[in-house]
Design a protein around this motif. Structure first.
Motif, PDB file in Angstrom:
ATOM      1  N   SER A 185       0.876  -1.150   0.000  1.00 23.94           N
ATOM      2  CA  SER A 185       0.000   0.000   0.000  1.00 23.94           C
ATOM      3  C   SER A 185       0.916   1.202   0.000  1.00 23.94           C
ATOM      4  N   LEU A 186       0.893   1.984  -1.068  1.00 24.93           N
ATOM      5  CA  LEU A 186       1.792   3.131  -1.109  1.00 24.93           C
ATOM      6  C   LEU A 186       1.378   4.152  -0.052  1.00 24.93           C
TER       7      LEU A 186
ATOM      8  N   VAL B 148      -3.214  -0.943  10.068  1.00 22.87           N
ATOM      9  CA  VAL B 148      -2.482  -2.177   9.794  1.00 22.87           C
ATOM     10  C   VAL B 148      -3.429  -3.174   9.134  1.00 22.87           C
TER      11      VAL B 148
ATOM     12  N   GLY C 121       5.190  -0.064   6.323  1.00 22.35           N
ATOM     13  CA  GLY C 121       4.501   0.388   7.536  1.00 22.35           C
ATOM     14  C   GLY C 121       4.829  -0.487   8.731  1.00 22.35           C
ATOM     15  N   SER C 122       3.812  -1.139   9.262  1.00 20.13           N
ATOM     16  CA  SER C 122       3.970  -1.994  10.446  1.00 20.13           C
ATOM     17  C   SER C 122       4.823  -3.235  10.166  1.00 20.13           C
TER      18      SER C 122
ATOM     19  N   GLU D 268      10.630   0.301   5.361  1.00 19.08           N
ATOM     20  CA  GLU D 268       9.812   1.367   5.952  1.00 19.08           C
ATOM     21  C   GLU D 268      10.710   2.562   6.232  1.00 19.08           C
ATOM     22  N   LEU D 269      10.307   3.709   5.728  1.00 19.71           N
ATOM     23  CA  LEU D 269      11.123   4.921   5.822  1.00 19.71           C
ATOM     24  C   LEU D 269      11.093   5.547   7.214  1.00 19.71           C
TER      25      LEU D 269
HETATM   26  C1  LIG Z   1       0.031   2.940   3.739  1.00 20.10           C
HETATM   27  S1  LIG Z   1       1.402   2.707   4.780  1.00 20.10           S
HETATM   28  C2  LIG Z   1       1.620   0.950   4.791  1.00 20.10           C
HETATM   29  C3  LIG Z   1       0.769   0.232   5.803  1.00 20.10           C
HETATM   30  C4  LIG Z   1       0.979  -1.275   5.806  1.00 20.10           C
HETATM   31  N1  LIG Z   1       0.360  -1.909   4.656  1.00 20.10           N
HETATM   32  C5  LIG Z   1       0.428  -1.918   7.085  1.00 20.10           C
HETATM   33  O1  LIG Z   1      -0.550  -2.684   7.015  1.00 20.10           O
HETATM   34  O2  LIG Z   1       0.984  -1.667   8.156  1.00 20.10           O
HETATM   35  C6  LIG Z   1       2.739   3.292   3.790  1.00 20.10           C
HETATM   36  C7  LIG Z   1       4.062   3.420   4.524  1.00 20.10           C
HETATM   37  O3  LIG Z   1       5.068   3.837   3.593  1.00 20.10           O
HETATM   38  C8  LIG Z   1       6.040   4.586   4.305  1.00 20.10           C
HETATM   39  N2  LIG Z   1       6.858   5.327   3.313  1.00 20.10           N
HETATM   40  C9  LIG Z   1       6.630   6.546   2.766  1.00 20.10           C
HETATM   41  N3  LIG Z   1       7.581   6.871   1.876  1.00 20.10           N
HETATM   42  C10 LIG Z   1       8.447   5.812   1.849  1.00 20.10           C
HETATM   43  C11 LIG Z   1       9.641   5.527   1.129  1.00 20.10           C
HETATM   44  N4  LIG Z   1      10.141   6.403   0.241  1.00 20.10           N
HETATM   45  N5  LIG Z   1      10.261   4.338   1.340  1.00 20.10           N
HETATM   46  C12 LIG Z   1       9.770   3.438   2.231  1.00 20.10           C
HETATM   47  N6  LIG Z   1       8.639   3.656   2.964  1.00 20.10           N
HETATM   48  C13 LIG Z   1       7.985   4.818   2.768  1.00 20.10           C
HETATM   49  C14 LIG Z   1       5.198   5.444   5.239  1.00 20.10           C
HETATM   50  O4  LIG Z   1       5.962   5.891   6.345  1.00 20.10           O
HETATM   51  C15 LIG Z   1       4.068   4.468   5.638  1.00 20.10           C
HETATM   52  O5  LIG Z   1       4.362   3.831   6.863  1.00 20.10           O
END
Ligand SMILES: C[S@@+](CC[C@H](N)C(=O)[O-])C[C@H]1O[C@@H](n2cnc3c(N)ncnc32)[C@H](O)[C@@H]1O
Length: 228
Positions: free
Chosen positions: A29-30, A160, A186-187, A205-206
């Protein structure tokens, strides 16, 4: 690249280390437009979405799958139709939309949200892959409880994904020992379940605070967190 890791980094530092057409399943999920530096700049955000799709398409095998599940949302008084951006980007990269499902996030706190829909478009892309049709895969509308990642401060809420949802997506378009990556993890729930399902896994995860509270780094067992 060494597999079976969940790292705190920018996905765009890691993508160049991943060979072309080497991954079986890219499932993510972006980040929402609120989870990055884009503010309300839709054009900049869509450039990021397109760049991400180009990389996810590049690293995924022709018989492999890219699965993107994200909600559309409202911003600047209009709908930001993320699923259409992903569709166009993946088609541009030579993929086809193999399957399309709605995942309802059955979370009571979401019921009257001004900005987000309580469902996610789950888009299943491949070039040449096939999926055995049957069982739960035939469900087009899937309803799951989701939870917030507790105590994460910051500009966004992190929901999550439910374990059953992830198991379904891993079960059908991938098999044991396949390489599964979630570049925006994310999580860390996707790599966590991928590990349990005996896939080779990689998660990125960033955000350090999210990463530190991720399932891989939690003291409490995952099952306790998910309430299962
Ligand atoms: C929609 S959340 C993902 C949630 C995940 N599917 C879950 O169930 O926990 C997208 C995540 O991407 C991270 N993120 C944003 N830019 C990023 C990057 N350039 N590289 C890696 N992660 C990144 C955000 O901090 C966020 O936690």
């Amino acid at each position: 690249m060494k597999w079976n890791q969940f790292v705190c980094d920018d996905a765009f530092n890691i993508f160049p280390k991943i060979d072309d057409q080497s991954v079986d399943l890219t499932f993510t999920s972006l980040p929402d437009i609120s989870q990055g530096p884009w503010g309300k700049d839709i054009k900049e955000y869509q450039a990021f979405q397109n760049k991400s799709c180009d990389e996810m398409a590049r690293i995924t095998k022709p018989k492999g799958f890219v699965v993107i599940s994200q909600t559309d949302r409202k911003i600047n008084g209009e709908i930001l139709p993320n699923h259409i951006t992903y569709y166009q980007a993946m088609i541009r990269n030579g993929f086809k939309l193999k399957d399309y499902k709605i995942m309802v996030r059955n979370n009571p706190v979401d019921k009257r949200d001004m900005y987000y829909f309580n469902y996610q478009h789950t888009l299943v892309f491949t070039k040449e892959g096939t999926i055995k049709r049957g069982g739960d895969w035939l469900k087009n509308i899937m309803v799951y409880e989701t939870q917030r990642l507790g105590n994460v401060k910051g500009p966004f809420n992190l929901y999550v994904w439910n374990e059953q949802f992830i198991r379904l997506i891993l079960d059908y378009p991938s098999k044991e020992n396949d390489k599964v990556i979630d570049p925006f993890a994310g999580s860390g729930v996707v790599p966590y379940i991928a590990k349990k399902m005996k896939r080779q896994y990689f998660g990125i995860e960033l955000d350090k605070e999210v990463y530190d509270k991720s399932l891989f780094n939690r003291v409490a067992p995952f099952e306790q967190f998910m309430g299962v």
